[in-house]
Design an enzyme around this catalytic site. Sequence first.
Site, PDB file in Angstrom:
ATOM      1  N   ARG A 171      31.697   8.191 -21.178  1.00 24.04           N
ATOM      2  CA  ARG A 171      30.768   9.135 -21.799  1.00 24.04           C
ATOM      3  C   ARG A 171      30.933  10.544 -21.070  1.00 24.04           C
ATOM      4  NH1 ARG A 171      26.399   6.566 -21.297  1.00 24.04           N
ATOM      5  NH2 ARG A 171      25.448   7.355 -19.271  1.00 24.04           N
TER       6      ARG A 171
ATOM      7  N   HIS B 277      19.947  15.284 -26.552  1.00 24.32           N
ATOM      8  CA  HIS B 277      18.362  15.412 -26.784  1.00 24.32           C
ATOM      9  C   HIS B 277      17.966  16.581 -26.140  1.00 24.32           C
ATOM     10  CE1 HIS B 277      18.734  14.199 -22.202  1.00 24.32           C
ATOM     11  NE2 HIS B 277      19.525  13.419 -22.866  1.00 24.32           N
TER      12      HIS B 277
ATOM     13  N   TYR C  69      31.982   2.742 -25.917  1.00 25.83           N
ATOM     14  CA  TYR C  69      31.918   1.871 -25.085  1.00 25.83           C
ATOM     15  C   TYR C  69      32.574   0.682 -25.691  1.00 25.83           C
ATOM     16  CZ  TYR C  69      28.390   5.310 -24.120  1.00 25.83           C
ATOM     17  OH  TYR C  69      27.957   6.676 -23.692  1.00 25.83           O
TER      18      TYR C  69
ATOM     19  N   GLU D  29      26.474  14.732 -25.360  1.00 27.52           N
ATOM     20  CA  GLU D  29      26.866  13.622 -24.795  1.00 27.52           C
ATOM     21  C   GLU D  29      27.366  12.454 -25.617  1.00 27.52           C
ATOM     22  OE1 GLU D  29      23.688  11.209 -22.903  1.00 27.52           O
ATOM     23  OE2 GLU D  29      22.098  12.782 -23.537  1.00 27.52           O
TER      24      GLU D  29
ATOM     25  N   HIS E  20      22.144   2.073 -19.569  1.00 24.78           N
ATOM     26  CA  HIS E  20      21.256   2.540 -18.399  1.00 24.78           C
ATOM     27  C   HIS E  20      21.383   1.852 -17.315  1.00 24.78           C
ATOM     28  CE1 HIS E  20      18.385   4.781 -21.488  1.00 24.78           C
ATOM     29  NE2 HIS E  20      19.414   5.328 -21.168  1.00 24.78           N
TER      30      HIS E  20
ATOM     31  N   ASP F  34      21.364  17.194 -16.525  1.00 25.02           N
ATOM     32  CA  ASP F  34      21.846  15.766 -16.950  1.00 25.02           C
ATOM     33  C   ASP F  34      23.185  15.794 -17.282  1.00 25.02           C
ATOM     34  OD1 ASP F  34      21.834  13.125 -18.163  1.00 25.02           O
ATOM     35  OD2 ASP F  34      20.481  13.916 -19.912  1.00 25.02           O
TER      36      ASP F  34
ATOM     37  N   GLU G 208      29.164  14.149 -20.720  1.00 24.21           N
ATOM     38  CA  GLU G 208      27.701  14.887 -21.317  1.00 24.21           C
ATOM     39  C   GLU G 208      27.569  16.385 -20.305  1.00 24.21           C
ATOM     40  OE1 GLU G 208      24.042  12.717 -19.741  1.00 24.21           O
ATOM     41  OE2 GLU G 208      23.100  13.829 -21.198  1.00 24.21           O
TER      42      GLU G 208
ATOM     43  N   ASP H  33       0.847  -1.337   0.119  1.00 25.28           N
ATOM     44  CA  ASP H  33       0.025  -0.014  -0.118  1.00 25.28           C
ATOM     45  C   ASP H  33       0.786   1.291  -0.058  1.00 25.28           C
ATOM     46  OD1 ASP H  33       0.850  -0.069   2.388  1.00 25.28           O
ATOM     47  OD2 ASP H  33      -1.143   0.235   3.584  1.00 25.28           O
TER      48      ASP H  33
HETATM   49  N1  GLY Z   1      20.726  10.208 -18.321  1.00 29.38           N
HETATM   50  C1  GLY Z   1      19.864  10.080 -19.587  1.00 29.38           C
HETATM   51  C2  GLY Z   1      20.560  10.330 -20.687  1.00 29.38           C
HETATM   52  O1  GLY Z   1      21.602  10.887 -20.537  1.00 29.38           O
HETATM   53  O2  GLY Z   1      19.948  10.513 -22.009  1.00 29.38           O
HETATM   54 MN    MN Z   2      21.261  12.785 -21.637  1.00 30.16          MN
HETATM   55 MN    MN Z   3      22.956  11.445 -18.945  1.00 28.84          MN
END
Ligand code: GLY
Ligand code: MN
Ligand code: MN
Length: 451
Positions: A418, A355, A400, A396, A244, A272, A420, A40
């Site tokens: 990476r 993005h 890899y 970003e 991810h 991000d 970003e 719950d």
């Molecule tokens: N953290 C998600 C991305 O970099 O798109």
């Molecule tokens: Mn991102």
């Molecule tokens: Mn990210």
Amino acid sequence: MPTFPADPAPFRARRARLLAAMEAGIAVIPTAAPQHRNGDAERRFRPDSDFWWLTGFDEPNAVLVLAKGRKEGEALLFLQPRARDQEIWTGRRLGVERASAALGVDEAHPIEQFEAQLPKLLRGRDPLWYRTGLRPDLDRLMLDQVAALRLRVREGNPAPARLHDPSPLIHEMRLHKDAGELAAMRTAARISAAAHVAAMRATRPGVGEHQIEALVEHEFRRHGAKGPAYTTIAASGPNATILHYIENERLLQAGELMLLDAGAEYDWYAADITRTWPVSGRYTAVQRRVVEIVLEAQRRAIEQVRPGVNFQAAHDSAVRTLCEGLLELKLLTGSVDEVIANRSFRRFYMHRTGHWLGLDVHDAGHYFAGGQDVSTTPLANLLHRPLAPGMVVTVEPGLYFAEDDETIPPEYRGLGVRIEDDVLVTAGGHEILTADCPKQVGEVEALVGTA
Ligand code: GLY
Ligand code: MN
Ligand code: MN
């Protein structure tokens, strides 16, 4: 914590813009459904981004109605009424009486009256602007109401004939951030950058990914952020090759890399950021080479972020630089143009370079110019839209190398890098909102393990 904005004026202005863009009809925009977790237990409530952008209102069980041309007032909010017995369990409520003044809507009504008032509101209005698929519980109600009105055709066919999705209109507006939104995004970026620095400083062999996660989220909350804008990716060693990865349960080993992809949510706006640093404080020669290729790819991609240039240019630039690097490392064969054309780089770089960023981490808004049938046009032929001031993007790039890839030398296997940053398009070019977060090899090495 207040559940309504200090100043409702910007939200009222956004509703006016949406009403103007609708041209006719009635919009029904609910907030998100409360999220059940298990047993719950419920998750902490996070409002729907479109609803919040139009109202600034944080409470669950609320629906915004915009009835174009309605004489008594165009903006109605249905919300939870005050109820002392429930508020002592689930928290304070703004309440119907205070909602009009606090949120600048024309009318406020208890959410329990939404269903009963809907026929009267829908009657004679067309189209109905309502996004299906987000709230299946409300989808049923909305369609039933429209169907019931249609049965009353002898009264002059008062039901909406067309169902339109309001989101493309809202998302187009959300794509261009105003000054208030940019202030929240700058704060999210600053808090996130500081958290990454704290994580670098706390890094040493034997520390757990979970401790890095806990530390950055502590920093987020300590500085007034809501928490992470998305599930923190604290990936050490080969976990960094899982894009991810969110288990965050492994201990950091000497000599490997730590990849942290973490951003704060401030006033519901996301940052991000990704950084990749050496657990022992010094990159190995191979790690350093790979990091430098990614940094150069990012530098050249960010150069492409300016008004009038398509966002695709940043991706193309990053891909070209990464391919040049992969060829130098002898991990690919052929010419740069060949490996780009045959897409052999996709083994090592399988995601896009960025993005939109805003209320959602992968923020709303079309990536392609209008008028194209994106369902049938091959991705490569789509016309990418030009960037404009006020848009915020991430940049970003990464590389890899799978842990079990026996076609590459062993020293590359299990490396994931990476980098970003969050970049605002300005009239003169761009501004890196996350510039406070160190990323150059020397800067990062100087920070690791200093806490
Ligand atoms: N953290 C998600 C991305 O970099 O798109
Ligand atoms: Mn991102
Ligand atoms: Mn990210």
